[in-house]
Design a protein around this motif. Structure first.
Motif, PDB file in Angstrom:
ATOM      1  N   ARG A 186      80.148  -3.583 -13.191  1.00 21.40           N
ATOM      2  CA  ARG A 186      79.476  -2.294 -13.348  1.00 21.40           C
ATOM      3  C   ARG A 186      80.256  -1.261 -12.540  1.00 21.40           C
ATOM      4  O   ARG A 186      80.296  -1.312 -11.316  1.00 21.40           O
ATOM      5  CB  ARG A 186      78.037  -2.397 -12.846  1.00 21.40           C
ATOM      6  CG  ARG A 186      77.138  -3.222 -13.739  1.00 21.40           C
ATOM      7  CD  ARG A 186      75.784  -3.447 -13.081  1.00 21.40           C
ATOM      8  NE  ARG A 186      75.855  -4.450 -12.027  1.00 21.40           N
ATOM      9  CZ  ARG A 186      74.840  -4.786 -11.236  1.00 21.40           C
ATOM     10  NH1 ARG A 186      73.666  -4.162 -11.383  1.00 21.40           N
ATOM     11  NH2 ARG A 186      74.958  -5.708 -10.316  1.00 21.40           N
ATOM     12  N   THR A 187      80.891  -0.338 -13.225  1.00 19.40           N
ATOM     13  CA  THR A 187      81.771   0.636 -12.567  1.00 19.40           C
ATOM     14  C   THR A 187      80.989   1.881 -12.184  1.00 19.40           C
ATOM     15  O   THR A 187      80.253   2.450 -12.995  1.00 19.40           O
ATOM     16  CB  THR A 187      82.931   1.013 -13.504  1.00 19.40           C
ATOM     17  OG1 THR A 187      83.700  -0.161 -13.761  1.00 19.40           O
ATOM     18  CG2 THR A 187      83.814   2.069 -12.868  1.00 19.40           C
ATOM     19  N   THR A 188      81.149   2.304 -10.930  1.00 16.49           N
ATOM     20  CA  THR A 188      80.462   3.499 -10.456  1.00 16.49           C
ATOM     21  C   THR A 188      81.408   4.674 -10.218  1.00 16.49           C
ATOM     22  O   THR A 188      80.992   5.829 -10.267  1.00 16.49           O
ATOM     23  CB  THR A 188      79.719   3.192  -9.146  1.00 16.49           C
ATOM     24  OG1 THR A 188      80.645   2.656  -8.190  1.00 16.49           O
ATOM     25  CG2 THR A 188      78.607   2.177  -9.381  1.00 16.49           C
ATOM     26  N   HIS A 189      82.668   4.386  -9.945  1.00 12.74           N
ATOM     27  CA  HIS A 189      83.645   5.431  -9.657  1.00 12.74           C
ATOM     28  C   HIS A 189      85.002   5.015 -10.224  1.00 12.74           C
ATOM     29  O   HIS A 189      85.216   3.852 -10.569  1.00 12.74           O
ATOM     30  CB  HIS A 189      83.800   5.650  -8.142  1.00 12.74           C
ATOM     31  CG  HIS A 189      82.521   5.968  -7.438  1.00 12.74           C
ATOM     32  ND1 HIS A 189      81.867   7.170  -7.586  1.00 12.74           N
ATOM     33  CD2 HIS A 189      81.766   5.238  -6.584  1.00 12.74           C
ATOM     34  CE1 HIS A 189      80.775   7.169  -6.863  1.00 12.74           C
ATOM     35  NE2 HIS A 189      80.680   6.006  -6.239  1.00 12.74           N
ATOM     36  N   HIS A 190      85.907   5.992 -10.280  1.00 14.91           N
ATOM     37  CA  HIS A 190      87.293   5.715 -10.646  1.00 14.91           C
ATOM     38  C   HIS A 190      88.229   6.355  -9.630  1.00 14.91           C
ATOM     39  O   HIS A 190      87.956   7.444  -9.111  1.00 14.91           O
ATOM     40  CB  HIS A 190      87.622   6.271 -12.042  1.00 14.91           C
ATOM     41  CG  HIS A 190      87.022   5.481 -13.163  1.00 14.91           C
ATOM     42  ND1 HIS A 190      85.735   5.678 -13.597  1.00 14.91           N
ATOM     43  CD2 HIS A 190      87.536   4.484 -13.923  1.00 14.91           C
ATOM     44  CE1 HIS A 190      85.475   4.844 -14.590  1.00 14.91           C
ATOM     45  NE2 HIS A 190      86.545   4.109 -14.811  1.00 14.91           N
ATOM     46  N   LEU A 191      89.323   5.675  -9.348  1.00  8.77           N
ATOM     47  CA  LEU A 191      90.413   6.217  -8.544  1.00  8.77           C
ATOM     48  C   LEU A 191      91.596   6.491  -9.454  1.00  8.77           C
ATOM     49  O   LEU A 191      91.733   5.874 -10.512  1.00  8.77           O
ATOM     50  CB  LEU A 191      90.836   5.221  -7.458  1.00  8.77           C
ATOM     51  CG  LEU A 191      89.750   4.639  -6.553  1.00  8.77           C
ATOM     52  CD1 LEU A 191      90.362   3.578  -5.641  1.00  8.77           C
ATOM     53  CD2 LEU A 191      89.089   5.734  -5.745  1.00  8.77           C
ATOM     54  N   MET A 192      92.469   7.403  -9.039  1.00 13.50           N
ATOM     55  CA  MET A 192      93.700   7.648  -9.777  1.00 13.50           C
ATOM     56  C   MET A 192      94.871   7.160  -8.936  1.00 13.50           C
ATOM     57  O   MET A 192      95.025   7.562  -7.781  1.00 13.50           O
ATOM     58  CB  MET A 192      93.864   9.132 -10.102  1.00 13.50           C
ATOM     59  CG  MET A 192      95.005   9.418 -11.072  1.00 13.50           C
ATOM     60  SD  MET A 192      94.672   8.803 -12.754  1.00 13.50           S
ATOM     61  CE  MET A 192      93.527  10.041 -13.363  1.00 13.50           C
ATOM     62  N   ALA A 193      95.670   6.293  -9.516  1.00 13.09           N
ATOM     63  CA  ALA A 193      96.831   5.733  -8.831  1.00 13.09           C
ATOM     64  C   ALA A 193      98.098   6.234  -9.494  1.00 13.09           C
ATOM     65  O   ALA A 193      98.301   6.045 -10.692  1.00 13.09           O
ATOM     66  CB  ALA A 193      96.798   4.201  -8.859  1.00 13.09           C
ATOM     67  N   ALA A 194      98.949   6.880  -8.719  1.00 10.84           N
ATOM     68  CA  ALA A 194     100.229   7.403  -9.198  1.00 10.84           C
ATOM     69  C   ALA A 194     101.098   7.645  -7.980  1.00 10.84           C
ATOM     70  O   ALA A 194     100.619   7.678  -6.842  1.00 10.84           O
ATOM     71  CB  ALA A 194     100.038   8.706  -9.975  1.00 10.84           C
ATOM     72  N   SER A 195     102.396   7.831  -8.209  1.00  9.14           N
ATOM     73  CA  SER A 195     103.247   8.232  -7.095  1.00  9.14           C
ATOM     74  C   SER A 195     102.861   9.631  -6.648  1.00  9.14           C
ATOM     75  O   SER A 195     102.377  10.444  -7.436  1.00  9.14           O
ATOM     76  CB  SER A 195     104.723   8.206  -7.513  1.00  9.14           C
ATOM     77  OG  SER A 195     104.985   9.236  -8.455  1.00  9.14           O
ATOM     78  N   ARG A 196     103.071   9.917  -5.371  1.00  9.47           N
ATOM     79  CA  ARG A 196     102.780  11.257  -4.868  1.00  9.47           C
ATOM     80  C   ARG A 196     103.659  12.282  -5.575  1.00  9.47           C
ATOM     81  O   ARG A 196     103.222  13.412  -5.849  1.00  9.47           O
ATOM     82  CB  ARG A 196     103.005  11.299  -3.355  1.00  9.47           C
ATOM     83  CG  ARG A 196     102.830  12.666  -2.711  1.00  9.47           C
ATOM     84  CD  ARG A 196     101.395  13.186  -2.819  1.00  9.47           C
ATOM     85  NE  ARG A 196     101.292  14.544  -2.319  1.00  9.47           N
ATOM     86  CZ  ARG A 196     101.010  14.866  -1.058  1.00  9.47           C
ATOM     87  NH1 ARG A 196     100.799  13.905  -0.166  1.00  9.47           N
ATOM     88  NH2 ARG A 196     100.923  16.119  -0.682  1.00  9.47           N
ATOM     89  N   ASP A 197     104.899  11.900  -5.891  1.00  4.89           N
ATOM     90  CA  ASP A 197     105.806  12.833  -6.558  1.00  4.89           C
ATOM     91  C   ASP A 197     105.259  13.268  -7.915  1.00  4.89           C
ATOM     92  O   ASP A 197     105.339  14.448  -8.284  1.00  4.89           O
ATOM     93  CB  ASP A 197     107.193  12.201  -6.738  1.00  4.89           C
ATOM     94  CG  ASP A 197     107.902  11.955  -5.416  1.00  4.89           C
ATOM     95  OD1 ASP A 197     107.504  12.569  -4.408  1.00  4.89           O
ATOM     96  OD2 ASP A 197     108.849  11.147  -5.397  1.00  4.89           O
TER      97      ASP A 197
END
Length: 469
Positions: free
Chosen positions: A109-120
């Motif tokens: 059961r998903t409550t939130h999402h994160l975004m993963a990427a390079s800082r650049d």
């Protein structure tokens, strides 16, 4: 006496072309006539490193609280990040996390999402979207050397462009987004604004990071995190693997004084094997290194309490690391900046009215308060930390949070309450709700996991690629 400026005539100057500077521009560009960003260096074209961002080589997560703020400031950013290869990570469904109290479950059961990427990549997409607006201009290779005005009203800045004499640049609003190197405390003192309180709390953690070619398909691959445990003897250590664009893993390892990671490429994976669990080292065995190891020592928490000053000049706002810089271990920096910029935009709805700068500084302090409590609440318990030591109240709070974390390993209710706070969607006080306290007293409802929780599909991929038994 200060006056309100109509949107069509106000001029704004932003010190620094940082993430904070770009989000500040996004926040104010619809409320003023022109925005002039003063940047000491060149800005890169495309997704490339920007000078003056040492933390950019280390893993970065955009918390859901910050991600929604950026989307509100720059609609369409999430879709553009995803199209460029960023990963949207469901919390905690696609997270393999070893906390000091045990392995967190990957609740479906998903409550939130994160975004993963390079800082650049994140910097590039935000910068590109902001600078498309014709009202926003950047003066490159130019430094702000002082403020114009007095302790009651800032009227602009003094600038020095490479090879040129100093000049004055008038402005109705000046935003300091120059980061850890901010000179605003000095400039305020020169104007007679004194009594600024400051905190500097340093756990001494050092970061070592490098990029790897992922040995398995990267899409939907989980975040891997082995957290530090301040209760264990010896130097604290931690590490993480973040799936990012380009089928890469971004890997960061952290160690406290007496156990720092180094730039030695041959020692990188050996250090990973010294963490509390070897899962990161195991995963790296068949991953291909793509870069050298980069080390950063700038991980201290530092905060200026501008919102507490008795006198604050009209026309001046500080945002981002100029106000508070955090240990990157907790992944809150960009999200705090975005929430502060969003608060600034909302306050500017009626133009540059008298008292706006002070109100803005107080609103910017609110997300800072949350992230500061989370970072300091952890860092002060490391034996290597300087600047503050835990008192009785701090130790009691740590015991309660530890109990919550233990409960979260087997309770979806408490896991959600914790992630609400960690993703900056709720204040830490929400953890004191009667239902959460009661759940903590009851403890975990399921037995603890014996090891990292991978899906059958992930295990199949690892067995195939790693030839595991």
């Amino acid at each position: 006496m200060s006056q309100a400026y109509p949107h069509s005539s106000a001029r704004a100057v932003i010190i620094g072309g940082s993430m904070a500077g770009m989000l500040a521009a996004a926040a104010i560009k619809d409320q003023v006539k022109t925005v002039e960003i003063i940047e000491a260096h060149d800005l890169p074209e495309g997704s490339a490193p920007r000078v003056g961002v040492p933390q950019a080589v280390h893993i970065h997560l955009l918390q859901s609280g910050g991600l929604s703020a950026i989307e509100s400031l720059l609609p369409g950013t999430i879709d553009q990040l995803l199209a460029a290869g960023a990963h949207r990570i469901p919390v905690t469904t696609n997270m393999v996390v070893y906390s000091p109290e045990g392995w967190y479950r990957r609740w479906q059961r998903t409550t939130h999402h994160l975004m993963a990427a390079s800082r650049d990549l994140t910097d590039h997409i935000v910068r590109e979207r902001v600078l498309k607006d014709p009202r926003v201009n950047v003066r490159r290779r130019t430094k702000v050397v002082g403020l114009l005005g007095n302790r009651r009203q800032i009227t602009g800045v003094r600038i020095h462009e490479a090879g040129q004499a100093e000049t004055e640049l008038p402005a109705d609003l000046v935003i300091d987004a120059s980061g850890r190197a901010s000179r605003t405390p000095t400039w305020l003192a020169e104007l007679g604004v004194v009594g600024l309180a400051e905190d500097h709390i340093d756990s001494g953690l050092v970061y070592a990071s490098r990029m790897y070619r992922a040995p398995v398909p990267n899409r939907n691959w989980p975040v891997i995190s082995v957290q530090a445990d301040s209760r264990l003897p010896g130097p604290a250590s931690a590490g993480g693997i973040l799936p990012i664009e380009g089928d890469r893993w971004h890997v960061s390892l952290m160690g406290a004084p007496g156990g720092h990671p180094t730039r030695d490429a041959d020692a990188f994976e050996r250090f990973a094997r010294t963490l509390r669990h070897p899962v990161i080292a195991d995963l790296l065995e068949n991953a291909q290194p793509l870069t050298d190891v980069t080390v950063t020592h700038s991980t201290a928490n530092r905060r200026y309490y501008y919102e507490r000053l008795k006198v604050w000049p009209e026309g001046l706002v500080a945002l981002g690391d100029s106000v508070a810089a955090f240990n990157p271990l907790y992944g809150h920096g960009i999200s705090v900046i975005a929430q502060g910029a969003l608060a600034l935009r909302d306050l500017l709805g009626d133009g540059l009215a008298p008292g706006l700068a002070r109100r803005a500084q107080r609103m910017i302090a609110r997300p800072v308060d949350v992230a500061w409590a989370l970072a300091i609440g952890q860092d002060i318990h490391f034996s290597t930390t300087t600047g503050k030591r835990p008192n009785v109240a701090d130790r009691l709070l740590q015991r309660y949070v530890s109990r919550l974390s233990l409960t979260a390993t087997g309770s979806f209710r408490v896991a959600t309450a914790l992630t609400d706070v960690l993703t900056l969607e709720a204040p830490p006080t929400s953890l004191l709700r009667p239902s959460v306290v009661l759940s903590a007293l009851v403890g975990p409802l399921r037995p603890q996991l014996a090891g990292p929780q991978f899906t059958p599909e992930e295990l199949s991929l690892m067995n195939e690629k790693h030839e595991l038994p």
